[in-house]
Design an enzyme around this catalytic site. Structure first.
Site, short mmCIF file in Angstrom:
data_model
loop_
_atom_site.label_atom_id
_atom_site.label_comp_id
_atom_site.label_asym_id
_atom_site.label_seq_id
_atom_site.Cartn_x
_atom_site.Cartn_y
_atom_site.Cartn_z
N ARG A 942 -84.40 120.23 -3.14
CA ARG A 942 -83.77 121.95 -3.35
C ARG A 942 -82.21 121.07 -3.18
O ARG A 942 -82.00 120.25 -2.04
CB ARG A 942 -84.02 122.35 -2.47
CG ARG A 942 -83.27 123.90 -1.91
CD ARG A 942 -83.65 124.50 -0.86
NE ARG A 942 -84.94 125.24 -1.21
CZ ARG A 942 -85.81 124.97 -0.10
NH1 ARG A 942 -85.55 124.64 1.66
NH2 ARG A 942 -86.72 125.74 -0.57
N ARG A 1011 -78.57 124.30 6.89
CA ARG A 1011 -79.01 124.59 5.56
C ARG A 1011 -78.08 124.78 4.41
O ARG A 1011 -76.93 125.02 5.20
CB ARG A 1011 -80.55 125.32 5.36
CG ARG A 1011 -81.98 124.34 6.05
CD ARG A 1011 -83.06 125.26 5.72
NE ARG A 1011 -84.10 124.33 6.13
CZ ARG A 1011 -85.55 124.73 5.85
NH1 ARG A 1011 -85.58 125.52 5.21
NH2 ARG A 1011 -86.46 124.10 6.58
N LYS A 1100 -85.33 125.12 11.57
CA LYS A 1100 -83.81 125.85 10.04
C LYS A 1100 -82.88 126.65 10.74
O LYS A 1100 -83.36 126.85 11.73
CB LYS A 1100 -84.69 126.45 8.80
CG LYS A 1100 -85.33 127.07 9.14
CD LYS A 1100 -86.71 127.46 7.62
CE LYS A 1100 -86.86 128.57 8.56
NZ LYS A 1100 -88.12 129.35 6.89
N LYS A 1102 -79.95 128.61 9.63
CA LYS A 1102 -78.89 129.05 8.04
C LYS A 1102 -78.12 130.20 8.10
O LYS A 1102 -78.02 130.62 8.96
CB LYS A 1102 -80.43 129.99 6.89
CG LYS A 1102 -81.66 129.26 7.23
CD LYS A 1102 -82.91 130.28 6.91
CE LYS A 1102 -83.62 129.51 6.32
NZ LYS A 1102 -84.93 130.23 5.44
N CYS A 1322 -90.50 134.92 -4.03
CA CYS A 1322 -91.05 133.35 -3.52
C CYS A 1322 -91.74 132.69 -5.40
O CYS A 1322 -92.11 133.27 -5.54
CB CYS A 1322 -91.17 132.60 -2.24
SG CYS A 1322 -92.86 133.37 -1.69
N CYS A 1328 -96.03 126.09 -3.64
CA CYS A 1328 -95.77 125.97 -2.49
C CYS A 1328 -97.46 125.63 -1.64
O CYS A 1328 -98.46 126.65 -1.96
CB CYS A 1328 -95.57 127.56 -2.35
SG CYS A 1328 -95.16 127.96 -0.74
N CYS A 1367 -96.89 134.20 1.54
CA CYS A 1367 -97.69 134.52 2.55
C CYS A 1367 -96.80 134.60 2.94
O CYS A 1367 -95.49 135.38 3.15
CB CYS A 1367 -97.35 132.88 3.00
SG CYS A 1367 -95.82 132.21 3.34
N CYS A 1371 -90.12 133.72 2.50
CA CYS A 1371 -88.71 132.81 2.00
C CYS A 1371 -87.53 133.78 0.73
O CYS A 1371 -86.81 134.12 0.64
CB CYS A 1371 -89.31 131.93 1.14
SG CYS A 1371 -89.73 131.00 1.72
#
Length: 1463
Positions: A942, A1011, A1100, A1102, A1322, A1328, A1367, A1371
């Site tokens: 990414r 990120r 994470k 963001k 996603c 994934c 899931c 995302c």
């Protein structure tokens, strides 16, 4: 218990299922089962049944089977494949085979054609005929007995007869016993045997059958022998004749029960001696001889047996048309009148003629197949346009079925060549005659002379620049010459002037009987003609036995062995780029070319996703290798190019002969590793057994009882439980081993003493991946496994609320319960009661587990031991980060290890900080496991793209890397950056270096750090966009990790993949990954993380920036959301309202987890925003939960500390307070498609890229289009958080050129439905590892189905924000959507409603675990209500709350509150 038979097909199926060892069903299309196939399916027969398509030489497959199997084989078929099968039928001789032929199932004609039966009459088999359900059952049984007794094939044919009275089925056991009783060796002649079987059958079937059966008056003078479907109608008419009918008591009827062996004497002996006239009526639509086969057979047999023709009744032949119960009296009257006429008319047609029409079902299937196959023909059309000539094209050019043969197409090609040669001769004469008009003579002669010279020199190809557009010039010149006759004559052949790309397009039916087909002629001709052969056989249905006999020939290998043929093997759903290259190369090759194109489908109505998955399995396994072979290429390195990593054995042998295998292995580590692993399952099984034996030997010296612990685990919880149990068992003196269930040799199970099984629950009550083979083995091996001496215990892990619907409760802990039941059935002795851990209990699964484990120790007699030994603490993500040495781990060492495509579990965590995730292709995971191979590992990389914009050079680099290092596509993500998928390990470093060479990197694009900083696309305001993009860049650079690990591992030193200036680009870049360590204590260089420290962040982090009124970045969904405050009058950016604590991830049914929108901290000026972002991050660094990653995001920290408490902590770091929030208004969170011109006069076009996947498809060649735009664009590309792309900063001078390219590649189409334009998904399957269900590949399909009702309700253009994820990690930010579908298992989704249309409100669970039909059934009435009941301009999400359909989620913490009862 007896059941009723309602049709002839059910009667045939009933008998076949009772007596056959194998059943083959032949049908025209997979999607259109025959009536016999339906009947067999309804019976749920345990007999192995195989479906074969009519056009794939099915009787060759059957012949191969019966050659090695002596049991009775049954075939059900229509009449369609019979004539083509004649050469194959002789190979069935000597085998007990019954072929049931339905003469009506393959047509909608008004009557069947018995010519298909008469064409087979000399094959030497017994032929039986039946009418009606009981008849069919009895003749099916008789045919089976005769086939067994003779050890020869028997044909039983019938036509459909409507029946209102069910027939009782014979007892299957009685049928089997009867067949077995009659299996004694046969010594009778065939005819006598048939009579004998009829006699033996009579007590069982309660009916007497004879080879010829007579109905009618015993003193009749005329007899009618009917060979056709009208027999029942004639029988009814004769038995019910009235006195006034001219045939009453005068005409009798003979039924041919046994058509072969034929005995004319039987016909005559069955008739009364009073018969003077004999009518022979046969149902053959297109007679090919003067006398019908029935007449010829009758007379020939009399002659052969030296009978006296003069003593025969007078014979009159009739052709039967449609005769039914409505017109049978008229037909009989006509027959009697003609037969007694002074001069009877021979072959008189009785009844009406047929009006042929194709079967609707087969036609629909053909259309569906054409739709699938058009993937290839569309590519041909795109590549060659008007220059394409499919020379065997018909009105139905599908490769399904017999549209045209290669002979036909090649003949058409040769005819074109001859016509062009004749035209050359005609032109030469015209030039000599010089009879063109004076005004045009010079030009025409010059053009024609050039054309003739190139034709004769063999240089008249469409790629020759010297004759480009020559045909157009010639035609224009000839058309201008209106005065000469010769010009007009030449214009009559104008189509021959052009140079075309000539293609024969066919199916894998061309692969059968290769030597007898036209394929050989094309290949050996040397002519410049191309063949595209579409193979539709799925890998999962390929038979190794059949492959081994080469019944289906490999055209590619056949052609390569010729040596002068270009050959390619392609698959549109595996590598579009390779497909394009192969077609272009084939076209340029001067000589014959063969392109084998894979398009596997089980049924013609399969969707593209199914075809894609089958393709991937075939390519990965080597069943369908991708390659290109150009014999004209003198460079042995490139003459044969393998474009996939595995090959099948026969191709491997060819490569070995050609000395190319070593070369390929040296070039491609993945290919080499695949060769090493090609031993497959047996090697793996031996390895597993050897490993277990070594482990057991290691433990032999220990005291205590043995304990084998087997686990099945997807997420790692069950594995951790098993390993902890092993440690505790060892502490108690037990000899404990622990293995994944699939790594355990099942054949050793009965030798164990104590076995413990621990399994989590996957999907809809399925076994986890590493336990499925074990379960299948013990589930199907009850007769082979005896556990009488084995003690066992089972513990299952599940969630009782995961499938909350009553009908779905069976899925709760299903693997554990099934293991318990199976071990009991196999005789195992239970140590303790089944333990079931439930995530809904207070301590999760531990509530039940702790009790269960204590009982286990008691049962094993070790409950008082082992308590003093300290257990090792789990190695957490925090430990991994500390041990990684500032994100180095052992990544560098792993990259050079070519023994595996993977990296270690710890390195997988560390690579995330480098923007890299290890994945594997889940479409082929099971297949590879079954073959003893490791998963198909690859990596996702990414990009960190602060400001979310890319230069054309950067776009081109991503496009190049996608083709050379990835899977041929790349993804625009929901964080407005690029993702490259399918990068195998040996390409990973080159891919990362390639990105960095274009001044983009992947550092901190993932991992527990800040990120990619996402900024609004904002096409209409150049000034503000420039400023916020720069601020995004500043934030990203400021919060970038300072470790030099990224530079050391990926960029330091030279690499073979480098361009000339790569190294200097890295060295001279002023920003991005840090290159040099920090100097400390005056002399020591070390890594130093002043913001993060050695453990970085808890999770994470963001940051997104929006500019009202647009919220295209979902500003409320992230750890920090910055809402730009702009002075509208001055168009000046003043600062930002700061939102903190947004976050999307949850866990299904875990109410301690929830999505959350950000909370307002207040306003800060733009000069302070970088500092504010830093301090918010530092508060999270110091206060976030590092003990529970499910509680580690900033959203939980804010809720734990409270908004005011969190704000105070940030302000303490800052040394000043936030200002009050400034006013703003947000109006949408979707992109605005189409053209926009900003205040500077530059133009921007927002293009719809569905779910962000930049790829080429036959319908939408987006990747190529965007590449062509990037080649000329002076502006930039902007990526959006909704996964779309803007072609930005287009100058007036380039506007028309850009618009032309957008139109050419269909990138200008924005006329999609409002639902589709507002959707996002996603990646999910296949890459994934967290995905539970499809998302990106499925959402477009679902939207298409929903669009039908939206159109009906007038809602096509209304925007509804709809998102799907595979899931609950979220995302694609589903929790903010008005409609969200979150995957729970394959094909099952939770449905959530009520999100804010502008992204300001969390939605709420409405229904759980819905399948597609349920989703549509739930949403359709809601759409209708919205259309009828909404207020003016009211969004769907607001409407469902106002209407009381769903409760509003006011904050994240009440996400789980007030759920509908049905949820």
């Amino acid at each position: 218990m007896a059941h009723s038979l309602v049709s002839q097909h059910s009667a045939v199926a009933h008998v076949a299922s009772a007596v056959s060892g194998k059943i083959f069903t032949l049908q025209s299309a997979f999607a259109v089962p025959t009536e016999a196939a339906k009947a067999l399916k309804d019976l749920s027969s345990s007999v192995s049944t195989t479906v074969l398509r009519d056009n794939t030489d099915p009787f060759a497959t059957i012949a191969e089977y019966v050659r090695s199997n002596s049991t009775l084989t049954t075939v059900t078929t229509t009449s369609a494949p019979l004539v083509q099968a004649i050469p194959r039928l002789s190979s069935l001789a000597g085998s007990p085979v019954v072929i049931h032929i339905d003469l009506t199932a393959d047509t909608q004609d008004e009557y069947p054609d018995y010519a298909k039966i008469t064409a087979l009459r000399h094959v030497g088999f017994v032929f039986l005929q039946s009418f009606g359900v009981k008849d069919a059952q009895d003749m099916a049984l008789a045919a089976s007995i005769i086939a067994v007794r003779l050890a020869q094939p028997v044909i039983h044919f019938f036509t459909h007869q409507d029946s209102t009275t069910p027939v009782e089925a014979l007892d299957p056991i009685a049928i089997q016993q009867f067949v077995q009783k009659t299996e004694e060796e046969n010594t009778l002649p065939t005819a006598a045997l048939v009579d004998s079987v009829f006699t033996q059958l009579e007590p069982l079937v309660k009916t007497s059958y004879k080879s010829i059966e007579y109905t009618g008056n015993s003193s009749a003078t005329t007899a009618l022998v009917v060979f056709g479907s009208s027999y029942p109608a004639f029988q009814a008419a004769i038995t019910q004749a009235a006195s006034q009918d001219n045939y009453a008591d005068k005409v009798g009827l003979a039924l041919i029960r046994v058509y072969r062996p034929w005995r004319s004497a039987d016909v005559l002996s069955a008739l009364p001696s009073s018969i003077t006239h004999l009518a022979l009526a046969e149902q053959i639509r297109r007679p090919t001889t003067t006398w019908s086969p029935l007449v010829l057979d009758f007379v020939a047999d009399i002659h052969a047996n030296e009978g006296d023709i003069a003593k025969l009744p007078e014979l009159v032949a009739f052709q039967l048309g449609k005769v039914d119960f409505d017109n049978v009296k008229q037909a009989l009257t006509g027959i009697v009148a003609n037969i007694h006429a002074e001069q009877p008319v021979q072959n008189l047609l009785i009844g009406s003629e047929a009006s042929s029409s194709a079967s609707v079902g087969v036609s629909d299937a053909t259309t569906s197949a054409q739709s699938l196959e058009s993937a290839y023909t569309k590519v041909l059309a795109q590549l060659f346009g008007n220059e394409l000539s499919i020379i065997n094209a018909t009105n139905s050019a599908s490769a399904l079925g017999d549209s045209t043969s290669p002979e036909h197409g090649f003949g058409a090609f040769l005819a074109l060549e001859r016509a062009r040669s004749a035209l050359v001769a005609q032109i030469e004469l015209a030039i000599k005659a010089n009879s063109f008009s004076a005004a045009h003579k010079t030009l025409i002669v010059d053009l024609l002379a050039r054309w003739v010279l190139h034709q004769k020199a063999g240089t008249a190809t469409k790629d020759n620049a010297a004759i480009k557009d020559l045909d157009i010039q010639i035609i224009a010149a000839l058309q201008a010459d209106t005065e000469s006759t010769i010009a007009t004559e030449l214009l009559a052949h104008k189509d021959l002037f052009s140079c075309r790309s000539s293609w024969l397009v066919g199916s894998d039916a061309w692969s059968y009987d290769l030597g007898n087909s036209g394929v050989h002629h094309v290949i050996s001709s040397g002519k410049n003609v191309n063949m595209l052969v579409i193979d539709s056989q799925p890998y999962s249905e390929a038979s190794p036995a059949i492959e081994a006999t080469r019944r289906k020939k490999d055209i590619g290998l056949y052609a390569m062995n010729f040596g002068n043929v270009y050959v390619a093997s392609v698959a549109v759903y595996a590598s579009y780029t390779q497909l394009l290259g192969a077609l272009i190369e084939a076209d340029k090759f001067d000589g014959p070319s063969v392109v084998l194109a894979y398009l596997p489908y089980h049924s013609e109505v399969d969707n593209a996703l199914t075809v894609l998955q089958e393709t991937k399995r075939a390519v990965d396994s080597g069943y369908w290798p991708l390659y290109r072979f150009n014999p004209n290429d003198d460079n042995e390195d490139t003459a044969f190019r393998l474009d996939s990593s595995r090959v099948k054995r026969d191709l491997q042998d060819f490569l070995d002969r050609e000395n190319r295998l070593t070369l390929l292995s040296r070039q491609n580590p993945v290919f080499a590793r695949s060769l090493d692993a090609s031993y497959g399952t047996e090697v793996k099984r031996a390895h597993d057994k050897q490993a277990k034996a070594a482990y057991t030997k290691l433990l032999d010296g220990l005291a205590g009882a043995p304990l084998t612990i087997l686990f099945a685990s997807d997420g790692g919880v069950a594995e951790a439980v098993a390993k902890k149990l092993q440690f505790r068992a060892k502490a108690r003196g037990l000899k404990a081993i622990v293995l994944a269930m699939d790594d355990y040799p099942v054949e050793d199970l009965s030798t164990e003493v104590n076995v413990v099984l621990i399994s989590s629950t996957a999907g809809q009550g399925e076994f986890p991946q590493n336990g499925r083979n074990f379960w299948e083995a013990i589930k199907g091996g009850a007769s082979d496994i005896d556990l009488a001496e084995v003690s066992f215990a089972v513990f299952g892990l599940g969630d009782s609320e995961y499938w909350p619907r009553k009908e779905d409760k069976i899925y709760y802990n299903k693997p554990g319960r099934e293991l318990q039941a199976r071990f009991e059935l196999l005789g195992g002795k239970q140590l303790v009661e089944l333990g079931l851990g439930d995530e809904q209990d207070a301590d999760g699964y531990l509530t039940a587990y702790n009790v269960w484990e204590g009982q286990l120790w008691t049962a094993l007699g070790v409950d008082g031991l082992g308590g003093s030994i300290e257990e090792p603490k789990p190695f957490t993500n925090e430990d991994i980060k500390i041990a990684s040495n500032y994100l180095r781990g052992t990544i560098a060492e792993a990259l050079i290890d070519e023994s595996t495509g993977a990296v270690s579990a710890h390195d997988q965590q560390v690579t995330k900080f480098h923007g890299i995730y290890m994945q594997d292709d889940r479409d082929i995971r099971d297949q590879r496991k079954a073959e003893g191979l490791e998963p198909a590992f690859s990596f996702m990389a990414r990009v960190r793209l602060p400001g979310c914009k890319a230069t054309p050079a950067q776009w081109l680099k991503m496009d190049e890397l996608a083709d050379t290092r990835g899977n041929g596509t790349f993804k625009i993500t929901t964080r407005a950056t690029f993702q490259l998928h399918g990068v195998v390990k040996h390409n990973l470093k080159a891919a990362i270096r390639g990105m960095n060479s274009a001044l983009i990197d992947t550092v901190a694009a993932c991992g527990d750090v800040n990120r990619n900083v996402v900024t609004a696309a904002l096409p209409g305001n150049a000034k503000i966009h420039k400023e916020i993009a720069h601020i995004g860049y500043l934030i990203s650079e400021h919060l970038l990790p300072q470790t030099t690990a990224y530079h050391e591992i990926w960029l330091e030193g030279p690499d073979p993949s480098d361009d000339a200036d790569t190294q200097s680009t890295f060295a001279n870049r002023p920003d991005g990954p840090k290159k040099k360590k920090t100097m400390v204590a005056g002399s020591t260089l070390v890594d130093h993380e002043p913001l993060y420290g050695p453990t970085y962040l808890p999770r994470k982090f963001k940051i997104n920036i929006c500019v009202p009124p647009y919220n295209d970045v979902d500003v409320y969904a992230h750890d920090i959301g910055l809402i730009s405050i702009v002075d509208p009058k001055a168009n000046e950016l003043l600062g930002f309202n700061v939102q903190v604590g947004g976050g999307m991830g949850t866990t299904h049914n875990n109410k301690k987890t929830y999505p959350r929108t950000g909370s307002s901290m207040g306003f800060v000026t733009k000069d302070k925003i970088v500092e504010v972002c830093e301090k918010v991050m530092l508060v999270q660094r110091d206060n976030g939960d590092r003990t529970n990653r499910k509680h580690a995001r900033l959203k939980y920290t804010v809720d734990d500390m409270g908004n005011d408490g969190f704000r105070a902590a940030v302000e303490e770091h800052l040394g000043y307070k936030f200002e009050p929030e400034r006013a703003f208004k947000i109006e949408s969170n979707t992109d605005h498609f189409g053209w926009v011109t900003d205040e500077t006069g530059l133009h921007h076009f927002t293009s719809f890229i569905e779910n962000g996947r930049v790829e080429d498809t036959p319908e939408l060649p987006f990747k190529t289009g965007l590449r062509e735009i990037a080649k000329i664009l002076d502006g930039e590309f902007r990526l959006t958080g909704n996964q779309h792309v803007l072609i930005s900063n287009v100058k007036d001078s380039q506007l028309d050129e850009i618009k032309t390219l957008l139109a050419k590649y269909k990138l200008d189409n924005v006329s999609f439905s409002g639902l589709r334009l507002s959707s996002a998904a996603c990646v999910a399957f296949p890459t994934c590892g967290l995905a539970m269900a499809e998302s990106e590949r499925y959402l477009p399909v679902l939207i298409t189905k929903l669009e039908e009702c939206l159109e009906e309700y007038g809602l096509r253009h209304d925007s509804i924000v709809m998102r799907m994820t595979g899931c609950p990690n979220g995302c694609a930010r589903p929790w903010l959507a008005e409609i969200a579908l979150v995957g729970k298992a394959l094909g099952a989704y939770n449905l959530l409603l009520g999100g804010g249309h502008i992204g300001q409100r969390i939605n709420k669970l409405y229904r759980q675990s819905l399948k597609e039909d349920e989703i549509i059934a739930v949403l359709k009435p809601l759409f209708k209500r919205w259309a009828l009941e909404r207020n003016q301009g009211e969004p769907f999400g607001d409407f469902v709350i106002r209407a009381g359909i769903i409760a509003e989620t006011t904050e994240g913490k009440n996400f789980w509150d007030n759920l509908p009862e049905e949820a």
